[in-house]
Structure formats: structure tokens, C-alpha cells
Design an enzyme around this catalytic site. Structure first.
Site, short mmCIF file in Angstrom:
data_model
loop_
_atom_site.label_atom_id
_atom_site.label_comp_id
_atom_site.label_asym_id
_atom_site.label_seq_id
_atom_site.Cartn_x
_atom_site.Cartn_y
_atom_site.Cartn_z
N CYS A 40 1.02 -1.07 0.18
CA CYS A 40 0.07 -0.17 0.08
C CYS A 40 0.86 1.32 0.01
O CYS A 40 1.49 1.37 -0.88
CB CYS A 40 -0.97 0.03 1.20
SG CYS A 40 -2.31 1.02 1.06
N HIS A 144 -3.49 -5.26 0.62
CA HIS A 144 -2.70 -5.65 1.51
C HIS A 144 -2.99 -7.25 1.69
O HIS A 144 -3.77 -7.82 2.19
CB HIS A 144 -3.54 -5.09 3.00
CG HIS A 144 -3.47 -3.71 3.09
ND1 HIS A 144 -2.57 -3.09 4.12
CD2 HIS A 144 -3.93 -2.54 2.48
CE1 HIS A 144 -2.58 -1.76 3.86
NE2 HIS A 144 -3.25 -1.35 2.96
N ASP A 197 -20.35 -6.28 19.38
CA ASP A 197 -20.45 -5.06 20.55
C ASP A 197 -19.84 -5.74 21.84
O ASP A 197 -20.17 -6.92 22.11
CB ASP A 197 -21.93 -4.86 20.52
CG ASP A 197 -22.64 -4.11 19.39
OD1 ASP A 197 -23.95 -3.87 19.58
OD2 ASP A 197 -21.94 -4.00 18.74
O1 1PR Z 1 -19.72 7.01 20.79
O2 1PR Z 1 -17.32 6.79 19.72
O3 1PR Z 1 -17.47 5.74 22.10
O4 1PR Z 1 -18.61 4.90 19.90
C1 1PR Z 1 -19.70 4.15 20.73
C2 1PR Z 1 -19.92 2.81 19.75
O5 1PR Z 1 -20.55 2.02 20.39
C3 1PR Z 1 -20.67 3.44 18.42
O6 1PR Z 1 -20.30 2.89 17.38
C4 1PR Z 1 -22.37 2.94 18.87
O7 1PR Z 1 -22.88 2.36 17.53
C5 1PR Z 1 -21.93 1.76 19.64
N1 1PR Z 1 -22.87 1.54 20.77
C6 1PR Z 1 -22.93 2.00 21.71
N2 1PR Z 1 -23.97 1.50 22.52
C7 1PR Z 1 -24.54 0.47 21.92
C8 1PR Z 1 -25.42 -0.35 22.32
O8 1PR Z 1 -25.91 -1.38 21.40
N3 1PR Z 1 -26.13 0.05 23.40
N4 1PR Z 1 -24.00 -0.68 19.51
C9 1PR Z 1 -23.65 0.37 20.70
C10 1PR Z 1 -24.54 -0.11 18.71
C11 1PR Z 1 -24.78 -1.31 16.57
C12 1PR Z 1 -24.05 -2.23 15.88
C13 1PR Z 1 -25.21 -3.54 16.06
C14 1PR Z 1 -25.91 -3.47 14.76
C15 1PR Z 1 -26.40 -4.84 14.05
N5 1PR Z 1 -24.73 -1.24 18.00
O9 1PR Z 1 -22.84 -2.75 16.53
O10 1PR Z 1 -24.39 -4.70 16.05
O11 1PR Z 1 -27.14 -2.85 15.07
O12 1PR Z 1 -27.02 -5.44 15.02
P1 1PR Z 1 -28.19 -6.79 14.46
O13 1PR Z 1 -27.49 -7.34 13.21
O14 1PR Z 1 -28.12 -7.73 15.59
O15 1PR Z 1 -29.27 -6.27 14.37
P2 1PR Z 1 -18.23 6.20 20.79
#
Ligand code: 1PR
Length: 549
Positions: A40, A144, A197
Site C-alpha cells: 500500500c 494488503h 459489540d
Molecule cells: O460514541 O465513539 O464511544 O462509540 C460508541 C460505539 O458503540 C458506536 O459505534 C455505537 O454505535 C456503539 N454502541 C454504543 N452503545 C451501543 C449499544 O448497543 N447499547 N452499539 C452500541 C450499537 C450497533 C451495531 C449492531 C448492529 C447490528 N450497535 O453494532 O450490532 O445494530 O445488530 P443486528 O445485526 O443484531 O441487528 P463512541
């Protein structure tokens, strides 16, 4: 042997080489005929110059690195593509049928200047460019190999063993013919991303969890086990479990779907094209260098050879001892552990709000700008957590967001294909997508179009587009949301939230043209294997990577 890998900005990389006194010794080394491999930025640095910066290159290859045109395709180019050999041999195991991982905004256009260097050509949109070069002791790839699964590991292993090296000077290069004859196939594929997550559960263990509209706790509390009955107490009414409701409801446990590194390894083996870790509680009271996610990334990078994104807590922070840590330093710490991209969520919202309040003037000091300048736009993702704000009529939508309101009873703009109507809970026909921060807990007066275009202007290279409404629902992706953001920016968009069936992936790719689709719950609960998603997409004529480890 010298292997020069790299994620980064041409200007800052070359300036750093010169500042540290490496550029002349490196050119002497290459001239000595000993093996050099660049990856890259390690390939681009060999050229005379780049559109990316005024800083001159090393000038080993007498040609220029230009910027992709973006009228017909997302830039940066982030994803898997083929590399068509123009010579006779399969140098270092390069295989015209394999897919390799590319992540770049600048490229070497094929022309006469590179004719005796070009080893493979790749087509992206309507452009054919040089995806690897080889001449004498120099071998370099735009893609990569260390993140290209088995096919890429094979290239690295053969170079390290100097196996399969073909002296291209004796090989008839047919690059010109390949370009003219349109032999360089379109093989850019859609990406399937597995998302983890991650947070600590109540026992303090780091677990992969899953939200249901961002609520990561089990729906039902797990009843506390009855106290162990003993003969003395068995008949003692005073110790029999009380029939009165408990004073405090039993806590609902954090959903625990497995350990982060184990799941990342499983998804790599099952054919995920990328792995995204989202640290959803971003351990604020922990010194940067003790962040538990550093070990997760480090251990995953040892055995997972597809790109790793890490989000959550990528922001200016202060260690408990008062040491200030810039977002750039936080990001650099993760990159040095093996992350390929970092993702910013809440801070991106605050950065765009500040830029809009300043009339569009940028400060150059936001995490997006500083990380993008130092490591390149392609290394910086912005994660968006929008929530539907319903309205019975357009008049009920705040004036600022009216242009970005969607009609929930109409097909997608520009299409006639009917879309299932998704009126609001009180029959509202319209909605706009309101941005949130702190994991969906705080609404902001900003819509997704403003945020997406704002972060693109600040230098973000990709958008991870979640949906609070669809998260964990298995109701399918929110096509109106994905379509609106895809049309609003030129950078790649990853659709996220709501995947329930293999058909949901086909639907979001067909309806919106996004470059990637992400899922979490259906993969963690082993309801839909990644291989089934890819088989279905392949059958539907949607190009997906086939190389599984
Ligand atoms: O604000 O810079 O510290 O970042 C926090 C990060 O954590 C962000 O990317 C935010 O989207 C994520 N986040 C915070 N709280 C949650 C929570 O779920 N309580 N996750 C969270 C958000 C979104 C996807 C999820 C999809 C697919 N989750 O990660 O997995 O919706 O799910 P599915 O296929 O089961 O429908 P910062």
C-alpha cells in the site's frame, strides 16, 4: 530483506522517512538489488509523486500516483477485488482468480510510464489501475496481503521464501493488450461484516453482547437461586423464600454471546470480509494503555487475516492520573495493536455540530481530521446511531430537517419498486433520521444527511450506518435510511442493524447499492451462517469474495 507495510497518508509517510533519515538509505538498499516488498503506502512511496501531497516520493518508479475519480464509485476504495496478472508466471503465488483486500483513495493508473513495472491490473468502477509491481528485486502491492485471507498469506509466504519469483524482464508483459482487450475483469465484491459489540458484564468479564434497540440486557431478569435449604431451616418459616415481591427487582443480566477474540476467529474462518469491534462502554476510568480492547485487537490480529475495525472511545481522553491522550494518540495505539480502521461515534456528532455552528469552518483539530491526515481517510470510519423521528405531516418536521424527510408510504426515491409501508406508531407517514450520541441515549438536533456530509467533509473514509430502531429486530435493514445516506455521500457506506435473513442482504444491496452490510445477532446466535449469506448473494448475481481460509 525489507518489507515496508503501511496504512497512511503519502505526505506524512514520506516526510517522516526523510525526517528520520531513512529515505536515502532505503533508496541505496533498493539499488543494491536485495529483496524489497512494499504494501500500500510501501508501494506508492516508490513513485515520483502523488496527488495526495506535495511531498516528493522516492522516485524509484518513474511515474505518478493519482486520485481515483469518484463520479461512478465510492472513494476511498475499500473492499475485495481481483488482480489480473499481465505477465507469464504466477509471481509469488498471485492468482488472477483470487480476491485481495484494497483500502486506498489514490492509485497508479496504467500507462506507458509503468509498462515495465506492472505485474497485475485491477478494475475499480470504470478505471483500470496497477495493483502490484515487480521489477528485479522490487515487488510491491497496492492491496494488503496481510489482510487478504489465505490468498494474501500465500503471497507473503512466497515472497519471504523468495519462492515463485519470476524474472519479469524475460516475461512478455501484456498489460497494454489486457487493458485494450478489456481483459481486466470487474471483480470488486460486496463486503459482509461481522460486528461484535463488546462490554464488561456485571461480573466484570469482557463479553460480546447484543442490543435490542441498543438495550443490551436480557429481557427477563434471571431469578436469584433460592438459598440452599438445610435441615435446620427446611421447616423454619422465617427463612422460607418470601412470597412478597422483592424490594429491588433482580438485575437483568448483560446478554453474553461469547468472548470477543474467539468470535472474531470464528467469523474469520466462516468467511467474514471484515470484523468490527464496538467497545460500547469505552472504559472511561481506565488508562489508555490498559484499555482491555487493546488486548482483544492484539490477540485477534495474530490469527484473523481480514481487516479489523475498532470503535468506542476513540476521542480525546484523560487517564486517571491526569495524562491527556488525544484522539490521534488513542487511534495510533489501536493501529499499533493491529487495527486497520478506527471508528468514531459520539465525537463525530459533536465535531459536525461545531463545524455547522461555525458556518462550515473546520478547525483541523477534531479527531476525524487529525486521524485522517496522519493515517489516511481510509483508516477512519464514522459510526452513526440514528433514530426515526416520526411526523404526521411535513409541517410537523423541524424546518432544518424538512429537506431530509422521508415518505414512509412511498417507494425509494428514483425507483418505482413498491416498498413495505412502515408508518410510525401512531400512523405517522413521515420521518427524519435524528442522530444520537452516547449509544443512542441522547438525541441531537442533527439529521443523518447533515452528519454524513459533515464527516465526509472533515475527512472520514467510511460510514458505519446503524439504526437504533432496527438494531436486533431481524426486521431487515432500514432501506429508506440506508438509501438516503448512500445518496448523500461519495465515501463507502456499511449498512447495519436489522438483518434477519439472507434475503435481507440481497435486498439492501439491490435497493441501495451500498458497498457492505453488517450483522451481529444472527451471526452470534448461529441463526444465519455467513457462508449461507454469501451463497445466496452469489446465486442472486451479487459479487462476493469466495476465498475462505
Ligand atoms: O460514541 O465513539 O464511544 O462509540 C460508541 C460505539 O458503540 C458506536 O459505534 C455505537 O454505535 C456503539 N454502541 C454504543 N452503545 C451501543 C449499544 O448497543 N447499547 N452499539 C452500541 C450499537 C450497533 C451495531 C449492531 C448492529 C447490528 N450497535 O453494532 O450490532 O445494530 O445488530 P443486528 O445485526 O443484531 O441487528 P463512541
Amino acid at each position: 530483506m525489507i518489507l515496508f507495510p503501511g496504512v497512511g497518508n503519502f505526505g506524512s509517510a514520506l516526510a517522516s522517512l526523510r525526517k528520520k533519515g531513512f529515505s536515502e538509505p532505503l533508496k541505496k538498499y533498493i539499488a543494491s538489488g536485495r529483496p524489497y516488498m512494499g504494501i500500500c503506502i510501501g508501494m506508492q512511496a516508490l513513485f515520483l509523486s502523488s496527488d495526495e501531497s506535495d511531498e516528493p516520493g522516492l522516485g524509484v518508479v518513474p511515474a505518478h500516483v493519482g486520485v481515483f475519480a469518484n463520479a461512478d464509485k465510492a472513494v476511498p476504495c475499500i473492499g475485495w477485488n481481483g488482480a489480473s496478472l499481465v505477465g507469464d508466471g504466477a509471481e509469488y503465488g498471485l492468482d488472477s482468480d483470487s480476491s485481495y483486500y484494497f483500502v486506498h483513495s489514490f492509485r497508479v493508473k496504467y500507462d506507458a510510464d509503468v509498462e515495465d513495472w506492472a505485474l497485475t491490473l485491477t478494475r475499480y468502477g470504470d478505471e483500470v489501475y496497477v495493483s502490484s509491481i515487480q521489477k528485479g528485486n522490487v515487488f510491491a502491492t497496492q492491496f494488503h496481503p496481510e489482510k487478504s485471507g489465505k490468498a494474501g498469506l500465500d503471497v507473503l509466504r512466497r515472497w519471504l521464501e523468495q519462492e515463485g519469483k519470476v524474472d519479469m524482464s524475460k516475461s512478455v508483459r501484456r498489460a497494454e493488450a489486457a487493458v485494450q482487450a478489456d481483459l481486466v475483469r470487474k471483480s470488486f465484491t460486496k463486503r459482509i461484516v461481522a460486528c461484535l459489540d463488546v462490554r464488561t458484564n456485571d461480573a466484570g468479564d469482557l463479553v460480546v453482547t447484543k442490543g435490542d434497540q441498543y438495550d443490551v440486557r436480557e429481557a427477563e431478569a434471571t431469578p436469584a437461586p433460592p438459598p440452599p435449604a438445610t435441615s435446620a431451616t427446611a421447616n423454619d418459616a422465617s427463612t422460607a423464600p418470601s412470597l412478597d415481591p422483592p424490594s429491588q427487582p433482580a438485575p437483568r443480566d448483560v446478554r453474553n454471546l461469547g468472548k470477543p477474540v474467539d468470535l472474531a476467529r470464528r467469523y474469520f474462518a466462516e468467511g467474514a470480509d471484515e470484523i468490527a469491534f464496538l467497545n460500547i462502554t469505552s472504559f472511561r476510568s481506565c488508562p489508555l494503555h490498559d484499555q482491555p480492547m487493546l488486548d482483544v485487537v492484539r490477540q485477534s490480529a495474530e490469527t484473523v487475516f481480514v481487516p479489523l475495525t475498532i470503535g468506542g472511545g476513540i476521542r480525546d481522553t484523560v487517564d486517571p492520573d491526569g495524562t491527556a491522550r488525544s484522539a490521534l494518540e488513542v487511534a495510533g495505539t489501536y493501529f499499533r495493536c493491529g487495527a486497520d480502521k478506527v471508528s468514531i461515534g459520539s465525537d463525530a456528532v459533536f465535531a459536525v455540530e461545531a463545524m455547522l455552528a461555525a458556518g462550515g469552518v473546520k478547525t483541523g483539530t477534531t479527531g476525524i481530521e487529525t486521524i485522517s491526515y496522519a493515517y489516511g481517510a481510509q483508516a477512519l470510519v464514522v459510526s452513526i446511531d440514528p433514530k426515526r423521528a416520526y411526523a404526521a405531516s411535513l409541517d410537523d418536521v423541524p424546518l432544518l430537517h424538512r429537506p431530509n424527510t422521508v415518505d414512509l408510504a412511498a417507494p425509494l426515491p428514483g425507483t418505482t419498486k413498491p416498498l413495505k409501508t412502515e408508518l410510525g406508531p401512531n400512523g405517522e407517514r413521515y420521518c427524519w433520521y435524528q442522530c444520537t450520541v452516547r449509544g443512542g441515549r441522547e438525541l441531537r438536533d442533527l439529521d443523518v444527511v447533515q452528519l454524513s456530509q459533515g464527516v465526509e467533509a472533515l475527512g472520514a473514509g467510511e460510514i458505519l450506518l446503524n439504526s437504533v430502531d432496527r438494531d436486533g429486530s431481524k426486521a431487515g435493514f432500514d432501506l429508506r435510511l440506508v438509501n438516503q445516506v448512500r445518496k448523500a455521500v461519495r465515501i463507502p457506506v456499511v449498512a447495519s442493524s436489522g438483518a434477519g435473513t439472507v434475503e435481507d442482504f440481497e435486498e439492501v444491496f439491490d435497493a441501495t447499492g451500498v458497498e457492505a452490510a453488517l450483522a451481529a445477532g444472527i451471526f452470534h446466535r448461529r441463526e444465519v451462517p455467513i457462508a449461507d449469506v454469501k451463497d445466496h448473494l452469489r446465486t442472486a448475481g451479487i459479487p462476493v469474495r469466495k476465498d475462505l481460509l
